[in-house]
Write a protein that holds these residues in place. Sequence first.
Motif, PDB file in Angstrom:
ATOM      1  N   LEU A  37      43.623  37.480  23.494  1.00 37.90           N
ATOM      2  CA  LEU A  37      44.575  36.748  24.317  1.00 37.90           C
ATOM      3  C   LEU A  37      44.077  35.314  24.478  1.00 37.90           C
ATOM      4  O   LEU A  37      42.950  35.072  24.914  1.00 37.90           O
ATOM      5  CB  LEU A  37      44.659  37.426  25.692  1.00 37.90           C
ATOM      6  N   THR A  39      44.664  31.665  26.331  1.00 37.92           N
ATOM      7  CA  THR A  39      45.330  30.969  27.431  1.00 37.92           C
ATOM      8  C   THR A  39      45.047  29.481  27.323  1.00 37.92           C
ATOM      9  O   THR A  39      43.916  29.069  27.070  1.00 37.92           O
ATOM     10  CB  THR A  39      44.854  31.517  28.794  1.00 37.92           C
ATOM     11  N   TRP A  41      45.540  25.850  29.368  1.00 40.08           N
ATOM     12  CA  TRP A  41      45.807  25.312  30.698  1.00 40.08           C
ATOM     13  C   TRP A  41      45.694  23.790  30.700  1.00 40.08           C
ATOM     14  O   TRP A  41      44.662  23.233  30.316  1.00 40.08           O
ATOM     15  CB  TRP A  41      44.794  25.899  31.709  1.00 40.08           C
ATOM     16  N   GLN A  99      50.966  25.926  31.619  1.00 45.48           N
ATOM     17  CA  GLN A  99      50.181  27.074  31.144  1.00 45.48           C
ATOM     18  C   GLN A  99      50.907  27.868  30.068  1.00 45.48           C
ATOM     19  O   GLN A  99      52.114  28.073  30.137  1.00 45.48           O
ATOM     20  CB  GLN A  99      49.878  27.981  32.337  1.00 45.48           C
ATOM     21  N   LEU A 100      50.145  28.337  29.082  1.00 44.56           N
ATOM     22  CA  LEU A 100      50.668  29.243  28.056  1.00 44.56           C
ATOM     23  C   LEU A 100      49.649  30.341  27.805  1.00 44.56           C
ATOM     24  O   LEU A 100      48.455  30.047  27.719  1.00 44.56           O
ATOM     25  CB  LEU A 100      50.894  28.500  26.735  1.00 44.56           C
ATOM     26  N   THR A 101      50.095  31.573  27.694  1.00 51.81           N
ATOM     27  CA  THR A 101      49.202  32.667  27.311  1.00 51.81           C
ATOM     28  C   THR A 101      49.821  33.370  26.103  1.00 51.81           C
ATOM     29  O   THR A 101      50.963  33.823  26.170  1.00 51.81           O
ATOM     30  CB  THR A 101      48.989  33.648  28.485  1.00 51.81           C
ATOM     31  N   ILE A 102      49.094  33.409  25.013  1.00 48.28           N
ATOM     32  CA  ILE A 102      49.630  33.885  23.736  1.00 48.28           C
ATOM     33  C   ILE A 102      48.743  34.986  23.159  1.00 48.28           C
ATOM     34  O   ILE A 102      47.538  34.789  23.023  1.00 48.28           O
ATOM     35  CB  ILE A 102      49.705  32.732  22.707  1.00 48.28           C
ATOM     36  N   VAL A 132      42.392  23.056  28.746  1.00 48.03           N
ATOM     37  CA  VAL A 132      41.370  24.103  28.648  1.00 48.03           C
ATOM     38  C   VAL A 132      41.893  25.271  27.814  1.00 48.03           C
ATOM     39  O   VAL A 132      43.020  25.734  28.018  1.00 48.03           O
ATOM     40  CB  VAL A 132      40.966  24.606  30.058  1.00 48.03           C
ATOM     41  N   HIS A 134      41.064  29.217  26.662  1.00 53.16           N
ATOM     42  CA  HIS A 134      40.282  30.409  26.991  1.00 53.16           C
ATOM     43  C   HIS A 134      40.715  31.520  26.052  1.00 53.16           C
ATOM     44  O   HIS A 134      41.909  31.822  25.932  1.00 53.16           O
ATOM     45  CB  HIS A 134      40.527  30.824  28.444  1.00 53.16           C
TER      46      HIS A 134
ATOM     47  N   THR B  39      50.945  40.950  28.427  1.00 53.29           N
ATOM     48  CA  THR B  39      51.519  39.658  28.049  1.00 53.29           C
ATOM     49  C   THR B  39      52.694  39.890  27.109  1.00 53.29           C
ATOM     50  O   THR B  39      52.618  40.700  26.191  1.00 53.29           O
ATOM     51  CB  THR B  39      50.460  38.760  27.387  1.00 53.29           C
ATOM     52  N   TRP B  41      55.425  37.875  24.663  1.00 52.41           N
ATOM     53  CA  TRP B  41      55.625  36.597  23.969  1.00 52.41           C
ATOM     54  C   TRP B  41      56.878  36.664  23.093  1.00 52.41           C
ATOM     55  O   TRP B  41      57.002  37.549  22.240  1.00 52.41           O
ATOM     56  CB  TRP B  41      54.399  36.275  23.084  1.00 52.41           C
ATOM     57  N   GLN B  99      57.145  33.101  27.607  1.00 49.34           N
ATOM     58  CA  GLN B  99      55.963  33.930  27.852  1.00 49.34           C
ATOM     59  C   GLN B  99      55.909  34.455  29.269  1.00 49.34           C
ATOM     60  O   GLN B  99      56.263  33.763  30.221  1.00 49.34           O
ATOM     61  CB  GLN B  99      54.723  33.063  27.580  1.00 49.34           C
ATOM     62  N   THR B 101      53.046  36.920  31.695  1.00 48.64           N
ATOM     63  CA  THR B 101      51.823  37.716  31.796  1.00 48.64           C
ATOM     64  C   THR B 101      51.843  38.417  33.155  1.00 48.64           C
ATOM     65  O   THR B 101      51.960  37.755  34.190  1.00 48.64           O
ATOM     66  CB  THR B 101      50.574  36.837  31.643  1.00 48.64           C
ATOM     67  N   HIS B 134      51.328  42.553  24.393  1.00 47.23           N
ATOM     68  CA  HIS B 134      49.869  42.695  24.306  1.00 47.23           C
ATOM     69  C   HIS B 134      49.380  43.263  25.627  1.00 47.23           C
ATOM     70  O   HIS B 134      49.695  42.738  26.695  1.00 47.23           O
ATOM     71  CB  HIS B 134      49.223  41.333  24.060  1.00 47.23           C
TER      72      HIS B 134
ATOM     73  N   PRO C 103      42.423  30.071  33.368  1.00 52.45           N
ATOM     74  CA  PRO C 103      41.035  30.389  33.012  1.00 52.45           C
ATOM     75  C   PRO C 103      40.111  30.165  34.210  1.00 52.45           C
ATOM     76  O   PRO C 103      40.361  29.275  35.041  1.00 52.45           O
ATOM     77  CB  PRO C 103      40.711  29.386  31.895  1.00 52.45           C
TER      78      PRO C 103
END
Lengths: 138, 138, 138
Positions: A37, A39, A41, A99-102, A132, A134, B39, B41, B99, B101, B134, C103
């Motif tokens: 995963l 993320t 930021w 923010q994006l979480t992929i 950032v 992660h 998550t 997507w 997205q 989460t 995910h 994060p």
Amino acid sequence: MRQALHTLSINTRRKGLLPISRPVLDWVGAQGIETGLLTIWCRHTSASLLVQENADPDVQTDIESWFDRVAPEGPHYVHDIEGPDDMPAHLRSILSGVQLTIPVSGGRPVLGTWQGIYLFEHRARPHRREVVLHLLGE
Amino acid sequence: MRQALHTLSINTRRKGLLPISRPVLDWVGAQGIETGLLTIWCRHTSASLLVQENADPDVQTDIESWFDRVAPEGPHYVHDIEGPDDMPAHLRSILSGVQLTIPVSGGRPVLGTWQGIYLFEHRARPHRREVVLHLLGE
Amino acid sequence: MRQALHTLSINTRRKGLLPISRPVLDWVGAQGIETGLLTIWCRHTSASLLVQENADPDVQTDIESWFDRVAPEGPHYVHDIEGPDDMPAHLRSILSGVQLTIPVSGGRPVLGTWQGIYLFEHRARPHRREVVLHLLGE
């Protein structure tokens, strides 16, 4: 399960969309994590993140015009001490988000064919922006 | 800590909200993960994800009308080679995002009582959409 | 790799932005997790989460006015059985979103200097809101 953290420093010169898929994918690829995963930021309130079409540049022109219309500059803001582009910049950040979480599969984010990742600068003057990254997985 | 990945393929027929809570919750429930992070997507730039009220269908009608007003079709877009609904579709995707989460507890996402998950199709013609799931946890 | 889950219960009194950085950072700090991922989930469809400037209160005034303009109250909604502020509340929730994933480094979320986390109440009357915190890391 492992984690990795990294900060991209990006110098922006003016308002608009700046493609960051390349540095993001390069960093993810170098971590040796197959499934996981990611993320992203953006540590600011007047710049944001966007996932949008990476093919026709006209799409980006229309996106920028639309942000101008939905959150226009004008004399109607109470907060104006940081310049006429500052309050609209805050509103435009809300519109696209910071923010994006992929999910990551096969060592890369599962972006669709036409999805590119952009840093969206909303201030007119040059800024140094921190994004950032992660990554978590194995 | 374990991970699981899955892709939902969804055929859309027209613009509008398509409920996907059921297949998402069913898949999460089948993974045997009690506590974790889900998550979702959407791999597209003209369809998006939305969490909204799942009770009164009038809410969905009003949401769709609002998206029509905030990002209307019209002759003012530069990008028009893919049809009059394409550029508004990109803008509407930005508005709701691609997205989500969601923390998982007791083997299911911690959605509120009234929260349903929707795929929001912004193109007029039928499309085949891919939504990646995910799950991470134990 | 460990996980922790917690629910903040927040009583809101009226429409507007309510700072929640303090309880969020306090809880994260108490988990003893140095590096990881924090997810915040708002379990409602008429309240949302926002990351925005925590310095000049005028920014918050302008944000609230902008939400009023982009998703105004009015007689044009089909869904009006829960009061004139309910349908705009759903739309405003879409605009700012119900989820944040940040994060964590050095035992705290990597928020920028000016970034504060807010619960955005969109209903006029008092409500009890639940915000779920999920932390993963080590």
